[in-house]
Design a protein around this motif. Structure first.
Motif, mmCIF file in Angstrom:
data_model
loop_
_atom_site.group_PDB
_atom_site.id
_atom_site.type_symbol
_atom_site.label_atom_id
_atom_site.label_comp_id
_atom_site.label_asym_id
_atom_site.label_seq_id
_atom_site.Cartn_x
_atom_site.Cartn_y
_atom_site.Cartn_z
ATOM 1 N N ALA A 42 0.850 -1.204 0.000
ATOM 2 C CA ALA A 42 0.000 0.000 0.000
ATOM 3 C C ALA A 42 0.881 1.247 0.000
ATOM 4 O O ALA A 42 0.615 2.219 -0.720
ATOM 5 C CB ALA A 42 -0.918 0.000 1.217
ATOM 6 N N VAL A 43 1.959 1.221 0.786
ATOM 7 C CA VAL A 43 2.871 2.373 0.866
ATOM 8 C C VAL A 43 3.686 2.521 -0.421
ATOM 9 O O VAL A 43 3.884 3.626 -0.914
ATOM 10 C CB VAL A 43 3.800 2.256 2.103
ATOM 11 N N ASP A 196 7.670 9.156 -1.033
ATOM 12 C CA ASP A 196 7.259 10.506 -0.664
ATOM 13 C C ASP A 196 6.319 10.397 0.536
ATOM 14 O O ASP A 196 5.636 9.377 0.702
ATOM 15 C CB ASP A 196 6.540 11.171 -1.846
ATOM 16 N N GLY A 197 6.281 11.430 1.345
ATOM 17 C CA GLY A 197 5.363 11.363 2.475
ATOM 18 C C GLY A 197 5.568 12.490 3.460
ATOM 19 O O GLY A 197 6.455 13.346 3.285
ATOM 20 N N PHE A 198 4.740 12.483 4.488
ATOM 21 C CA PHE A 198 4.723 13.565 5.473
ATOM 22 C C PHE A 198 4.638 12.989 6.874
ATOM 23 O O PHE A 198 4.005 11.951 7.097
ATOM 24 C CB PHE A 198 3.510 14.483 5.229
ATOM 25 N N GLU A 199 5.281 13.689 7.799
ATOM 26 C CA GLU A 199 5.138 13.369 9.216
ATOM 27 C C GLU A 199 4.452 14.564 9.865
ATOM 28 O O GLU A 199 4.866 15.712 9.670
ATOM 29 C CB GLU A 199 6.499 13.037 9.822
ATOM 30 N N ILE A 200 3.386 14.281 10.603
ATOM 31 C CA ILE A 200 2.538 15.334 11.169
ATOM 32 C C ILE A 200 2.591 15.238 12.689
ATOM 33 O O ILE A 200 2.334 14.175 13.261
ATOM 34 C CB ILE A 200 1.080 15.175 10.668
ATOM 35 N N LEU A 230 10.027 -1.696 4.847
ATOM 36 C CA LEU A 230 10.148 -0.560 3.922
ATOM 37 C C LEU A 230 11.475 0.161 4.107
ATOM 38 O O LEU A 230 12.184 0.437 3.140
ATOM 39 C CB LEU A 230 8.985 0.418 4.138
ATOM 40 N N ARG A 231 11.841 0.473 5.357
ATOM 41 C CA ARG A 231 13.090 1.216 5.604
ATOM 42 C C ARG A 231 14.295 0.376 5.204
ATOM 43 O O ARG A 231 15.279 0.880 4.667
ATOM 44 C CB ARG A 231 13.163 1.700 7.052
ATOM 45 N N PHE A 232 14.193 -0.929 5.469
ATOM 46 C CA PHE A 232 15.298 -1.835 5.175
ATOM 47 C C PHE A 232 15.589 -1.908 3.674
ATOM 48 O O PHE A 232 16.740 -1.858 3.247
ATOM 49 C CB PHE A 232 14.957 -3.218 5.741
ATOM 50 N N GLU A 233 14.534 -2.007 2.859
ATOM 51 C CA GLU A 233 14.722 -2.153 1.400
ATOM 52 C C GLU A 233 15.477 -0.977 0.782
ATOM 53 O O GLU A 233 16.137 -1.135 -0.231
ATOM 54 C CB GLU A 233 13.362 -2.269 0.704
ATOM 55 N N VAL A 234 15.333 0.216 1.378
ATOM 56 C CA VAL A 234 16.004 1.396 0.796
ATOM 57 C C VAL A 234 17.273 1.751 1.567
ATOM 58 O O VAL A 234 17.824 2.841 1.423
ATOM 59 C CB VAL A 234 15.047 2.607 0.702
ATOM 60 N N GLY A 235 17.740 0.810 2.418
ATOM 61 C CA GLY A 235 19.038 0.973 3.072
ATOM 62 C C GLY A 235 19.066 1.941 4.240
ATOM 63 O O GLY A 235 20.128 2.445 4.596
ATOM 64 N N LEU A 236 17.890 2.208 4.847
ATOM 65 C CA LEU A 236 17.872 3.118 6.000
ATOM 66 C C LEU A 236 18.180 2.331 7.272
ATOM 67 O O LEU A 236 17.647 1.244 7.475
ATOM 68 C CB LEU A 236 16.513 3.814 6.119
ATOM 69 N N PHE A 357 18.434 -1.905 -1.648
ATOM 70 C CA PHE A 357 17.926 -3.003 -2.475
ATOM 71 C C PHE A 357 16.773 -2.566 -3.377
ATOM 72 O O PHE A 357 16.354 -3.300 -4.257
ATOM 73 C CB PHE A 357 17.458 -4.155 -1.570
ATOM 74 N N TYR A 358 16.281 -1.356 -3.092
ATOM 75 C CA TYR A 358 15.128 -0.837 -3.834
ATOM 76 C C TYR A 358 15.319 0.665 -3.937
ATOM 77 O O TYR A 358 15.748 1.307 -2.987
ATOM 78 C CB TYR A 358 13.834 -1.175 -3.052
ATOM 79 N N ASP A 359 15.013 1.222 -5.124
ATOM 80 C CA ASP A 359 15.252 2.668 -5.320
ATOM 81 C C ASP A 359 14.243 3.527 -4.597
ATOM 82 O O ASP A 359 13.038 3.271 -4.647
ATOM 83 C CB ASP A 359 15.267 3.013 -6.812
ATOM 84 N N LYS A 360 14.745 4.564 -3.948
ATOM 85 C CA LYS A 360 13.865 5.514 -3.243
ATOM 86 C C LYS A 360 13.051 6.306 -4.257
ATOM 87 O O LYS A 360 13.514 6.567 -5.381
ATOM 88 C CB LYS A 360 14.712 6.482 -2.412
ATOM 89 N N ASN A 361 11.854 6.697 -3.847
ATOM 90 C CA ASN A 361 10.961 7.493 -4.714
ATOM 91 C C ASN A 361 10.550 8.785 -4.022
ATOM 92 O O ASN A 361 9.376 9.076 -3.866
ATOM 93 C CB ASN A 361 9.711 6.674 -5.046
ATOM 94 N N TYR A 362 11.554 9.555 -3.597
ATOM 95 C CA TYR A 362 11.258 10.803 -2.913
ATOM 96 C C TYR A 362 10.820 11.876 -3.898
ATOM 97 O O TYR A 362 11.124 11.789 -5.081
ATOM 98 C CB TYR A 362 12.483 11.313 -2.150
ATOM 99 N N LYS A 363 10.140 12.890 -3.385
ATOM 100 C CA LYS A 363 9.726 14.032 -4.205
ATOM 101 C C LYS A 363 10.985 14.812 -4.571
ATOM 102 O O LYS A 363 11.760 15.188 -3.710
ATOM 103 C CB LYS A 363 8.775 14.900 -3.372
ATOM 104 N N LYS A 364 11.206 15.018 -5.849
ATOM 105 C CA LYS A 364 12.390 15.766 -6.294
ATOM 106 C C LYS A 364 12.174 17.250 -6.110
ATOM 107 O O LYS A 364 11.095 17.761 -6.315
ATOM 108 C CB LYS A 364 12.679 15.452 -7.772
#
Length: 364
Positions: A42-43, A196-200, A230-236, A357-364
Motif C-alpha cells: 500500500a505504501v 514521498d510522504g509527510f510526518e505530522i 520498507l526502511r530496510f529495502e532502501v538501506g535506512l 535493495f530498492y530505489d527511493k521514490n522521494y519528491k524531487k
C-alpha cells in the motif's frame, strides 16, 4: 519494579481495528493490521499511515541554540534556511552512536529534535549533560506530541484532500507549521519508507482527529512490521541494528552525514581518525543465491571462518530477493565478494551488494 507499558494516543483505535499488538521501545504498538505484505505494498503503490507517536521530541531554544546543536550533532546546520531538516547522529567521544535523529531548524535560536523512542530518556539525559556552558533551554516535549506518518506516492494528494493542509510546496526534508484551531502543528516532508510522504506532529487530540479522518477516507493503517521492511529495502538504518553505542556512523557506511570539516563537535576526533585510518568493519548489503531468509545475528562466513553478522534480513517484499544488511570485516566488505550466511546448521552462498535493495521514490 516492573516498568509500566506505555501507550500512544492512538492505542485504543489500534485495538478497535484489530491490530496485532506487541511491545516496542516500552510501548504497546501495532505490528500489523491486514498483513505486513499488504501494508508494505500500500505504501509502495498508493498510501498508508503509521502511528509514530512513540517517537521522542526535544525542543532546544536560546541564544546559543545553533552553537549547541552544532556541538552535539555530526551534520552541519550552518547557514541553513529556516524550515530545513537534517538527518544525522549524536555521538559519544569514542565515535559510538548515541542516536540517529532529525534536526528541524525553526531559526538560529530554536531547533526541534526528533529522536528514537527506545532512546528518549538516554538521549535527553545526554543532551542536558552536554549543555553545560551553553545558554539554552532544553524541553522534552515527547509526552505532548502525537505523530503520524502518511507515506506513499499518493501521500501529498491524501494530506491535501483529507486533512485540508496545503503541503504541495513543502520541499523534501523541509517542514512547515500550520495554525489549526488553537494549536500549532508541524508537517514535514520526511518519512522512513523511501517513498514521498509527510510526518505530522500535534497534540494528542489533533492526531486522533487526523487518524479518524484518514481511516474514514479509507487510508490503509500500517504497523511497525512493514515500517521495518520498507526502511530496510532502501538501506535506512535502525538504531540497535545498524547503529549503536558500539557502531559509529563511519562503520555504518553513513559518512556522508558526518561533516568532519565543521568546527569541533562531540566525537569528531574519533570519527576523523576512523575516516583517515579506515575502519576494520562496516555495514554492507548481501544478496543470497537462495530463498532462505537471513535474520539478525546470523553469522556471515568465508571458508568456515566468521567475518561478520547479519544486522537486518528479509525476503524483500518489493523485489522478491533474500537480502540483508550485515556488519562485515574488511577486506570481505568489497562489492562482489562471495560469502556464506549460516542459517542454523546450513550455510547459504551470498554476494556483497549495495545496501539499497530498492530505489527511493522521494519528491524531487
Amino acid at each position: 519494579m516492573e516498568e509500566k507499558i506505555k501507550e500512544t494516543c492512538l492505542h485504543g483505535r489500534h485495538i478497535l481495528l484489530g491490530a496485532q499488538m506487541s511491545l516496542f521501545a516500552g510501548y504497546d504498538m501495532p505490528i500489523q493490521y491486514k498483513g505486513i505484505a499488504e501494508e508494505h505494498n500500500a505504501v509502495r503503490q498508493n498510501v498508508g499511515v503509521f502511528d509514530v507517536s512513540h517517537m521522542g521530541e526535544v525542543r532546544i531554544t536560546g541564544p546559543d541554540a545553533y552553537k549547541f546543536v552544532s556541538h552535539i550533532f555530526v551534520n552541519d546546520v550552518t547557514g541553513a534556511p529556516d524550515g530545513q531538516i537534517f538527518y544525522g547522529m549524536m555521538c559519544y567521544e569514542d565515535g559510538g552512536t548515541v542516536d540517529d535523529l532529525l534536526v528541524y531548524k525553526v531559526n538560529d535560536h530554536e531547533y526541534f529534535l526528533v529522536i528514537n523512542a527506545s532512546n528518549i530518556e538516554k538521549d535527553v539525559d545526554w543532551i542536558v549533560k552536554n549543555s553545560a556552558g551553553f545558554d539554552v533551554k532544553i524541553e522534552n516535549q515527547s509526552d505532548y506530541y502525537g505523530e503520524v506518518a502518511v507515506q506513499g506516492p499518493k501521500a501529498e494528494e491524501t494530506v491535501e484532500k483529507v486533512l485540508g493542509l496545503d503541503v504541495k510546496e513543502i520541499p523534501f526534508y523541509n517542514f512547515k507549521t500550520f495554525r489549526v484551531g488553537d494549536e500549532e502543528i508541524i508537517v514535514s516532508r520526511t518519512g522512513y519508507t523511501g517513498e514521498d510522504g509527510f510526518e505530522i506532529y500535534g497534540s494528542h487530540e489533533y492526531i486522533q482527529d487526523v487518524w479518524d479522518r484518514l481511516m474514514h477516507a479509507g487510508v490503509q493503517p500500517c504497523g511497525l512490521g512493514c515500517r521495518d521492511t520498507l526502511r530496510f529495502e532502501v538501506g535506512l538504518p535502525l538504531y540497535g541494528d545498524e547503529l549503536s553505542a558500539e557502531i559509529s556512523p563511519i562503520e555504518a557506511s553513513l559518512s556522508m552525514f558526518v561533516k568532519l570539516d565543521k568546527p569541533e563537535f562531540i566525537g569528531k576526533e574519533a570519527l576523523l581518525k576512523q575516516k583517515e585510518d579506515g575502519v576494520r568493519r562496516r555495514i554492507v548489503g548481501l544478496e543470497l543465491d537462495d530463498t532462505a531468509i537471513p535474520r539478525h545475528g546470523y553469522a556471515v562466513e568465508v571458508d568456515g571462518k566468521q567475518v561478520g553478522e547479519i544486522t537486518t534480513g528479509y525476503r524483500s517484499i518489493s523485489t522478491g530477493k533474500s537480502v540483508a544488511m550485515a556488519m562485515i570485516e574488511k577486506p570481505y566488505d568489497k562489492l562482489g565478494t562471495r560469502v556464506e550466511v549460516r542459517i542454523r546448521k546450513k550455510t547459504f552462498p551470498a554476494t556483497v551488494v549495495k545496501k539499497r535493495f530498492y530505489d527511493k521514490n522521494y519528491k524531487k
